[in-house]
Write a protein that holds these residues in place. Structure first.
Motif, PDB file in Angstrom:
ATOM      1  N   THR A  10     -23.938  21.987 -36.968  1.00 18.58           N
ATOM      2  CA  THR A  10     -22.639  21.540 -36.632  1.00 18.58           C
ATOM      3  C   THR A  10     -22.244  21.945 -35.315  1.00 18.58           C
ATOM      4  O   THR A  10     -22.464  23.285 -34.926  1.00 18.58           O
ATOM      5  N   ILE A  11     -21.324  21.215 -34.587  1.00 17.72           N
ATOM      6  CA  ILE A  11     -20.735  21.553 -33.419  1.00 17.72           C
ATOM      7  C   ILE A  11     -19.824  23.014 -33.656  1.00 17.72           C
ATOM      8  O   ILE A  11     -20.155  23.902 -32.957  1.00 17.72           O
ATOM      9  N   PRO A  12     -19.094  23.336 -34.632  1.00 15.23           N
ATOM     10  CA  PRO A  12     -18.323  24.480 -34.805  1.00 15.23           C
ATOM     11  C   PRO A  12     -19.525  25.578 -34.771  1.00 15.23           C
ATOM     12  O   PRO A  12     -19.192  26.980 -34.297  1.00 15.23           O
ATOM     13  N   ASN A  13     -20.602  25.556 -35.448  1.00 15.01           N
ATOM     14  CA  ASN A  13     -21.498  26.363 -35.773  1.00 15.01           C
ATOM     15  C   ASN A  13     -22.289  26.600 -34.436  1.00 15.01           C
ATOM     16  O   ASN A  13     -22.651  27.768 -34.036  1.00 15.01           O
ATOM     17  N   ILE A  14     -22.712  25.871 -33.720  1.00 16.77           N
ATOM     18  CA  ILE A  14     -23.274  26.009 -32.234  1.00 16.77           C
ATOM     19  C   ILE A  14     -22.296  26.586 -31.440  1.00 16.77           C
ATOM     20  O   ILE A  14     -22.942  27.445 -30.674  1.00 16.77           O
ATOM     21  N   MET A  15     -21.029  26.330 -31.524  1.00 19.05           N
ATOM     22  CA  MET A  15     -20.169  27.166 -30.615  1.00 19.05           C
ATOM     23  C   MET A  15     -20.206  28.681 -31.201  1.00 19.05           C
ATOM     24  O   MET A  15     -19.980  29.497 -29.913  1.00 19.05           O
ATOM     25  N   GLY A  16     -20.240  28.845 -32.217  1.00 21.14           N
ATOM     26  CA  GLY A  16     -20.392  30.481 -32.642  1.00 21.14           C
ATOM     27  C   GLY A  16     -21.685  30.937 -32.191  1.00 21.14           C
ATOM     28  O   GLY A  16     -21.669  31.981 -31.760  1.00 21.14           O
ATOM     29  N   TYR A  17     -22.832  30.166 -32.298  1.00 18.70           N
ATOM     30  CA  TYR A  17     -24.105  31.026 -31.627  1.00 18.70           C
ATOM     31  C   TYR A  17     -23.745  31.206 -30.268  1.00 18.70           C
ATOM     32  O   TYR A  17     -24.266  32.124 -29.668  1.00 18.70           O
ATOM     33  N   ILE A  18     -23.038  30.228 -29.681  1.00 17.89           N
ATOM     34  CA  ILE A  18     -23.005  30.080 -28.009  1.00 17.89           C
ATOM     35  C   ILE A  18     -22.319  31.611 -27.811  1.00 17.89           C
ATOM     36  O   ILE A  18     -22.538  32.160 -27.000  1.00 17.89           O
ATOM     37  N   ARG A  19     -21.193  31.805 -28.632  1.00 17.89           N
ATOM     38  CA  ARG A  19     -20.347  32.948 -28.617  1.00 17.89           C
ATOM     39  C   ARG A  19     -21.087  34.165 -28.604  1.00 17.89           C
ATOM     40  O   ARG A  19     -20.835  35.207 -27.771  1.00 17.89           O
ATOM     41  N   ILE A  20     -22.094  34.110 -29.423  1.00 19.12           N
ATOM     42  CA  ILE A  20     -22.895  35.213 -29.733  1.00 19.12           C
ATOM     43  C   ILE A  20     -23.879  35.512 -28.439  1.00 19.12           C
ATOM     44  O   ILE A  20     -24.116  36.761 -27.891  1.00 19.12           O
ATOM     45  N   LEU A  21     -24.369  34.536 -27.910  1.00 16.53           N
ATOM     46  CA  LEU A  21     -25.198  34.664 -26.791  1.00 16.53           C
ATOM     47  C   LEU A  21     -24.596  34.907 -25.280  1.00 16.53           C
ATOM     48  O   LEU A  21     -25.206  35.365 -24.556  1.00 16.53           O
ATOM     49  N   LEU A  22     -23.217  34.529 -25.636  1.00 17.19           N
ATOM     50  CA  LEU A  22     -22.290  35.089 -24.362  1.00 17.19           C
ATOM     51  C   LEU A  22     -22.099  36.543 -24.035  1.00 17.19           C
ATOM     52  O   LEU A  22     -21.756  37.166 -22.992  1.00 17.19           O
ATOM     53  N   VAL A  44     -13.816  32.069 -21.861  1.00 16.13           N
ATOM     54  CA  VAL A  44     -14.410  30.723 -22.338  1.00 16.13           C
ATOM     55  C   VAL A  44     -14.894  30.963 -23.858  1.00 16.13           C
ATOM     56  O   VAL A  44     -14.623  30.206 -24.611  1.00 16.13           O
ATOM     57  N   SER A  45     -15.373  32.330 -24.237  1.00 14.68           N
ATOM     58  CA  SER A  45     -15.788  32.490 -25.690  1.00 14.68           C
ATOM     59  C   SER A  45     -14.531  32.499 -26.287  1.00 14.68           C
ATOM     60  O   SER A  45     -14.616  32.136 -27.517  1.00 14.68           O
ATOM     61  N   SER A  46     -13.425  33.170 -26.164  1.00 20.15           N
ATOM     62  CA  SER A  46     -12.152  33.118 -26.486  1.00 20.15           C
ATOM     63  C   SER A  46     -11.680  31.650 -27.040  1.00 20.15           C
ATOM     64  O   SER A  46     -11.217  31.367 -27.838  1.00 20.15           O
ATOM     65  N   VAL A  47     -11.719  30.857 -25.989  1.00 18.58           N
ATOM     66  CA  VAL A  47     -11.357  29.402 -26.130  1.00 18.58           C
ATOM     67  C   VAL A  47     -12.124  28.748 -27.277  1.00 18.58           C
ATOM     68  O   VAL A  47     -11.473  27.892 -27.998  1.00 18.58           O
ATOM     69  N   SER A  48     -13.488  29.072 -26.970  1.00 17.38           N
ATOM     70  CA  SER A  48     -14.410  28.377 -28.034  1.00 17.38           C
ATOM     71  C   SER A  48     -14.097  28.670 -29.398  1.00 17.38           C
ATOM     72  O   SER A  48     -14.467  28.178 -30.434  1.00 17.38           O
ATOM     73  N   ASP A  49     -13.659  30.213 -29.553  1.00 21.40           N
ATOM     74  CA  ASP A  49     -13.286  30.617 -30.858  1.00 21.40           C
ATOM     75  C   ASP A  49     -12.158  29.992 -31.369  1.00 21.40           C
ATOM     76  O   ASP A  49     -12.095  29.579 -32.559  1.00 21.40           O
ATOM     77  N   LEU A  50     -11.083  29.713 -30.484  1.00 22.74           N
ATOM     78  CA  LEU A  50     -10.130  28.957 -31.143  1.00 22.74           C
ATOM     79  C   LEU A  50     -10.326  27.203 -31.409  1.00 22.74           C
ATOM     80  O   LEU A  50      -9.705  26.929 -32.423  1.00 22.74           O
ATOM     81  N   LEU A  51     -11.067  26.864 -30.691  1.00 21.49           N
ATOM     82  CA  LEU A  51     -11.335  25.477 -30.710  1.00 21.49           C
ATOM     83  C   LEU A  51     -12.477  25.106 -31.963  1.00 21.49           C
ATOM     84  O   LEU A  51     -12.384  24.070 -32.638  1.00 21.49           O
ATOM     85  N   ASP A  52     -13.540  26.105 -32.233  1.00 21.04           N
ATOM     86  CA  ASP A  52     -14.493  25.879 -33.088  1.00 21.04           C
ATOM     87  C   ASP A  52     -13.769  25.670 -34.774  1.00 21.04           C
ATOM     88  O   ASP A  52     -14.109  24.753 -35.389  1.00 21.04           O
ATOM     89  N   GLY A  53     -12.790  26.540 -34.976  1.00 24.14           N
ATOM     90  CA  GLY A  53     -12.016  26.218 -36.229  1.00 24.14           C
ATOM     91  C   GLY A  53     -11.364  25.126 -36.431  1.00 24.14           C
ATOM     92  O   GLY A  53     -11.395  24.535 -37.416  1.00 24.14           O
ATOM     93  N   LYS A  54     -10.651  24.650 -35.337  1.00 18.49           N
ATOM     94  CA  LYS A  54     -10.096  23.308 -35.263  1.00 18.49           C
ATOM     95  C   LYS A  54     -10.827  22.176 -35.325  1.00 18.49           C
ATOM     96  O   LYS A  54     -10.656  21.262 -36.136  1.00 18.49           O
ATOM     97  N   ILE A  55     -11.884  22.365 -34.781  1.00 16.07           N
ATOM     98  CA  ILE A  55     -13.038  21.105 -34.705  1.00 16.07           C
ATOM     99  C   ILE A  55     -13.572  20.967 -36.113  1.00 16.07           C
ATOM    100  O   ILE A  55     -13.807  19.953 -36.665  1.00 16.07           O
ATOM    101  N   ALA A  56     -13.785  22.283 -36.600  1.00 13.34           N
ATOM    102  CA  ALA A  56     -14.481  22.215 -38.165  1.00 13.34           C
ATOM    103  C   ALA A  56     -13.392  21.862 -39.065  1.00 13.34           C
ATOM    104  O   ALA A  56     -13.852  20.877 -40.077  1.00 13.34           O
TER     105      ALA A  56
END
Length: 186
Positions: A10-22, A44-56
């Motif tokens: 899922t897009i939110p989970n992929i965003m989580g993986y990317i945050r870990i890779l960053l 960028v990591s922080s913004v993706s953290d805010l967005l992944d939950g909203k997207i989910a």
């Protein structure tokens, strides 16, 4: 918990993986004293953290796997930030130790409550506020490495107080949950 291929990607989970890779990327930039790029990546990591939950939530992509990946990515990011900052700011070492103690408590209580059949709902508002304060505080320290010692100490104290408050709220809530469970067993 059965995890399907659809849940993994899922897009939110992929965003989580990317945050870990960053994490190793911003650590590398920070340790090379390239504070601007380190800060940009953390932002960028922080913004993706805010967005992944909203997207989910918005697109009905909330998964059990995501409920694990998101907080794991948060905690790993916090730990990496604290370690990097502890090299530059000695007071961060105290915050780092307190962070490890808080997260160890939270993990142990989570396991205890799950074993007792309690449903874990996720972070309370105080936990979310604490996470936000930590991210903002550490991002400021990342972005502005030449702040006055007094300001740095004040910022670290604010982060520590927010963690302390959050921990006390969780201890209070866990105490009442365990008390209710004991009373129900009688």
């Amino acid at each position: 918990m059965k995890i399907t291929k659809k849940e993994i990607f899922t897009i939110p989970n992929i965003m989580g993986y990317i945050r870990i890779l960053l994490i190793p990327v911003f650590c590398s930039f920070y340790l090379q004293e390239n504070y601007i790029w380190a800060s940009i990546i953390v932002f960028v990591s922080s913004v993706s953290d805010l967005l992944d939950g909203k997207i989910a939530r918005r697109f009905h992509m909330v998964t059990d796997l995501g409920k694990i990946i998101d907080p794991v990515a948060d905690k790993l990011t916090h730990v990496a930030l604290a370690i990097c900052l502890a090299i530059h700011y000695p007071w961060m070492r105290y915050l780092f130790v307190f962070m490890i103690m808080k997260e160890t408590y939270m993990a142990i209580m989570g396991i205890i409550l799950i074993k007792k059949g309690e449903h874990i709902t996720g972070a309370l508002w105080c936990g979310k506020v604490c996470t936000t304060i930590l991210f903002i505080g550490m991002l400021i320290l990342f972005l502005f490495p030449n702040l006055s010692t007094t300001f740095v100490h004040l910022l670290i104290c604010i982060m520590a107080i927010s963690m302390m408050y959050s921990l006390c709220r969780y201890i209070y809530i866990h105490y009442h949950i365990l008390k209710r469970l004991r009373e129900n067993q009688r």
